[in-house]
Design an enzyme around this catalytic site. Structure first.
Site, PDB file in Angstrom:
ATOM      1  N   ARG A 130       0.852  -1.206   0.000  1.00  0.00           N
ATOM      2  CA  ARG A 130       0.000   0.000   0.000  1.00  0.00           C
ATOM      3  C   ARG A 130       0.880   1.245   0.000  1.00  0.00           C
ATOM      4  O   ARG A 130       0.537   2.265  -0.594  1.00  0.00           O
ATOM      5  CB  ARG A 130      -0.956  -0.013   1.208  1.00  0.00           C
ATOM      6  CG  ARG A 130      -1.785   1.249   1.307  1.00  0.00           C
ATOM      7  CD  ARG A 130      -3.040   1.142   2.176  1.00  0.00           C
ATOM      8  NE  ARG A 130      -2.927   0.273   3.309  1.00  0.00           N
ATOM      9  CZ  ARG A 130      -2.247   0.543   4.432  1.00  0.00           C
ATOM     10  NH1 ARG A 130      -1.620   1.686   4.569  1.00  0.00           N
ATOM     11  NH2 ARG A 130      -2.188  -0.339   5.414  1.00  0.00           N
ATOM     12  N   TYR A 173     -17.094  17.579 -14.273  1.00  0.00           N
ATOM     13  CA  TYR A 173     -17.515  16.185 -14.217  1.00  0.00           C
ATOM     14  C   TYR A 173     -18.490  15.988 -13.042  1.00  0.00           C
ATOM     15  O   TYR A 173     -18.204  16.415 -11.910  1.00  0.00           O
ATOM     16  CB  TYR A 173     -16.271  15.298 -14.066  1.00  0.00           C
ATOM     17  CG  TYR A 173     -16.602  13.865 -13.762  1.00  0.00           C
ATOM     18  CD1 TYR A 173     -17.434  13.132 -14.613  1.00  0.00           C
ATOM     19  CD2 TYR A 173     -16.111  13.234 -12.619  1.00  0.00           C
ATOM     20  CE1 TYR A 173     -17.761  11.822 -14.328  1.00  0.00           C
ATOM     21  CE2 TYR A 173     -16.435  11.921 -12.333  1.00  0.00           C
ATOM     22  CZ  TYR A 173     -17.265  11.225 -13.194  1.00  0.00           C
ATOM     23  OH  TYR A 173     -17.592   9.925 -12.907  1.00  0.00           O
ATOM     24  N   ASP A 230      -7.831  19.689 -13.201  1.00  0.00           N
ATOM     25  CA  ASP A 230      -8.203  18.376 -13.736  1.00  0.00           C
ATOM     26  C   ASP A 230      -7.909  18.441 -15.236  1.00  0.00           C
ATOM     27  O   ASP A 230      -8.614  19.103 -15.995  1.00  0.00           O
ATOM     28  CB  ASP A 230      -9.689  18.114 -13.457  1.00  0.00           C
ATOM     29  CG  ASP A 230     -10.160  16.756 -13.991  1.00  0.00           C
ATOM     30  OD1 ASP A 230      -9.485  16.204 -14.882  1.00  0.00           O
ATOM     31  OD2 ASP A 230     -11.204  16.277 -13.525  1.00  0.00           O
ATOM     32  N   LYS A 289      -8.915   7.484 -18.767  1.00  0.00           N
ATOM     33  CA  LYS A 289      -9.298   8.030 -20.071  1.00  0.00           C
ATOM     34  C   LYS A 289      -8.129   7.973 -21.068  1.00  0.00           C
ATOM     35  O   LYS A 289      -7.718   6.909 -21.464  1.00  0.00           O
ATOM     36  CB  LYS A 289      -9.820   9.458 -19.870  1.00  0.00           C
ATOM     37  CG  LYS A 289     -10.855   9.582 -18.726  1.00  0.00           C
ATOM     38  CD  LYS A 289     -12.094   8.792 -19.018  1.00  0.00           C
ATOM     39  CE  LYS A 289     -13.222   8.819 -18.008  1.00  0.00           C
ATOM     40  NZ  LYS A 289     -13.035   9.034 -16.623  1.00  0.00           N
TER      41      LYS A 289
HETATM   42  C1  LIG Z   1     -12.996  15.208 -16.223  1.00  0.00           C
HETATM   43  C2  LIG Z   1     -13.088  14.013 -15.312  1.00  0.00           C
HETATM   44  N1  LIG Z   1     -12.490  14.075 -14.110  1.00  0.00           N
HETATM   45  C3  LIG Z   1     -12.535  13.024 -13.250  1.00  0.00           C
HETATM   46  C4  LIG Z   1     -13.206  11.859 -13.575  1.00  0.00           C
HETATM   47  C5  LIG Z   1     -13.259  10.729 -12.586  1.00  0.00           C
HETATM   48  O1  LIG Z   1     -12.368   9.722 -12.926  1.00  0.00           O
HETATM   49  P1  LIG Z   1     -12.570   8.165 -12.593  1.00  0.00           P
HETATM   50  O2  LIG Z   1     -13.802   7.729 -13.320  1.00  0.00           O
HETATM   51  O3  LIG Z   1     -11.307   7.555 -13.089  1.00  0.00           O
HETATM   52  O4  LIG Z   1     -12.738   8.054 -11.125  1.00  0.00           O
HETATM   53  C6  LIG Z   1     -13.831  11.760 -14.826  1.00  0.00           C
HETATM   54  C7  LIG Z   1     -14.565  10.532 -15.180  1.00  0.00           C
HETATM   55  O5  LIG Z   1     -15.331  10.500 -16.125  1.00  0.00           O
HETATM   56  C8  LIG Z   1     -13.773  12.865 -15.712  1.00  0.00           C
HETATM   57  O6  LIG Z   1     -14.372  12.848 -16.913  1.00  0.00           O
END
Ligand SMILES: Cc1ncc(COP(=O)(O)O)c(C=O)c1O
Length: 381
Positions: free
Chosen positions: A46, A98, A170, A195
């Site tokens: 971990r 998101y 992000d 992604k």
């Molecule tokens: C812009 C964005 N940030 C964060 C996330 C969250 O990521 P995860 O699904 O890997 O937890 C997503 C998921 O779709 C996203 O599109």
């Protein structure tokens, strides 16, 4: 090294025990120690794992950062950042982001006493207007999900200056190929590596990159204390994905541009949100802070109805109806009922996220096939 070379070689040495060119998957939970406190730098998986360590280094290099930390998902990475704060602290976040981030902020951390302000970040004055003595974090998504708004990272970093406020970006939609927020003054870059970095739609993973040693140590403490770490196989998959990011992103951008123009010219389509249009409100900033405009976009129908959107979503043959984005395969999604369903309708409509809005993640297939698919589905309505 230039970016393409860094993505392939950054942080990676052949495995010292075998010469394996690809970092092995160290599938172990613990490490044998010679004596208490005498070990090879690994105590318990971990806290440390060699596959993860190599990926963290490679991700840091891809974002021009000194340090990287990996998490079991993008949301877990976001969670770790907010855990830096204390009750009473305030966060300024965008009003288009998101849905899962909004849910984490508004349903989990708001209960823990953190105060969130959601503002339209297109106008920097809206951020300035919410700054207070208790502001500790500005959370930026750019381009935003799903409306493709562009936020001026350097302007936000300039606003914060030397204040004790973290700017976290992000960078999931752009990927390190198109944008490196740390170069514009951000303190932390976050990715849902699920992604563009993961590529093949076979892994859930998240990461944070930063320059400041003390900040890295605090986030490392959260990573190991809260335990949202990725498994070594998932780290291997992201490491493999990173090596072809530049090749794929070039195709995502190429296909994205053609599809954005095709949609815009179609008589049944209402608005197309893609930051590569010269009349997009964020075009000038995107041109300054991004190296291309990517394959993410959204559009509405002139007849803005959920039923029409649903019919369209069941009519495509190559574009798969699925949550997620950034993989090799093209996806369509209905934010109102899928990724952004956690945002109340009133709030959603107020922020421009209309009922018929379709989000498109343009993949790397042949663009003519993609256009034929969209055209067939739209014309069948
Ligand atoms: C812009 C964005 N940030 C964060 C996330 C969250 O990521 P995860 O699904 O890997 O937890 C997503 C998921 O779709 C996203 O599109």
């Amino acid at each position: 090294m230039k970016l393409s070379t860094k993505l392939i070689h950054g942080g990676i040495e052949p495995d010292p025990s075998t010469g394996a060119i690809m970092t092995p998957i160290f599938q172990t939970s613990t490490y044998v120690q010679e004596a208490p406190g005498k070990n090879k730098g690994y105590e318990y998986a971990r806290s440390q794992n060699p596959t993860r360590k190599v990926l963290e280094e490679a991700l840091a290099i891809s974002e021009n950062a000194r340090f990287g930390l990996c998490f079991s998902s993008g949301v877990a990475a976001t969670d770790a950042v907010v855990r830096l704060l204390s009750p009473g602290d305030e966060v300024i976040a965008g009003n288009d982001m998101y849905g899962g981030t909004y849910r984490l902020f508004s349903k989990v951390f708001a209960k823990a006493g953190i105060k969130f302000h959601y503002v339209d970040m297109l106008d920097i004055k809206n951020i300035a207007g919410k700054l207070s003595e208790r502001t500790r974090l500005i959370w930026i998504e750019t381009p935003t999900n799903p409306l493709m708004n562009v936020v001026d990272i350097a302007a936000v970093a300039g606003l914060v200056g030397q204040k004790n406020i973290l700017v976290c970006v992000d960078n999931t939609f752009a990927s390190p190929f198109l944008q490196n927020p740390i170069d514009f003054g951000a303190h932390i870059v976050m990715h849902s590596a699920t992604k563009y970095l993961g590529v093949h739609s076979d892994v859930i993973h998240g990461c944070l990159m930063m320059n400041d040693q003390a900040l890295r140590d605090e986030l490392y403490f959260i990573q190991k204390s809260c335990g949202a770490v990725p498994g070594p196989q998932d780290c291997f998959l992201v490491l493999r994905g990173l090596k072809t990011l530049h090749l794929r992103m070039e195709r995502h951008c190429f296909n994205g541009e053609k599809i954005a123009h095709f949609l815009r010219a179609h008589p049944k389509i209402g608005k197309v949100y893609w930051c590569g249009f010269e009349d997009h409100p964020g075009y000038a900033i995107a041109s300054k802070q991004m190296r291309g405009f990517g394959g993410m976009m959204s559009f509405t129908f002139k007849d803005d109805s959920i039923d029409l959107a649903k019919k369209f979503l069941s009519s495509t043959k190559i574009f798969a109806l699925a949550e997620s984005l950034g993989g090799v395969e093209s996806l369509v999604n209905h934010p109102a009922t899928m990724t952004h369903a956690s945002i109340p309708r009133e709030e959603r409509i107020k922020n421009g996220l209309s009922d018929s809005l379709i989000r498109v993640s343009v993949g790397v297939e042949d663009v003519d096939d993609l256009i034929d698919d969209l055209s067939g589905a739209i014309n069948s309505l």
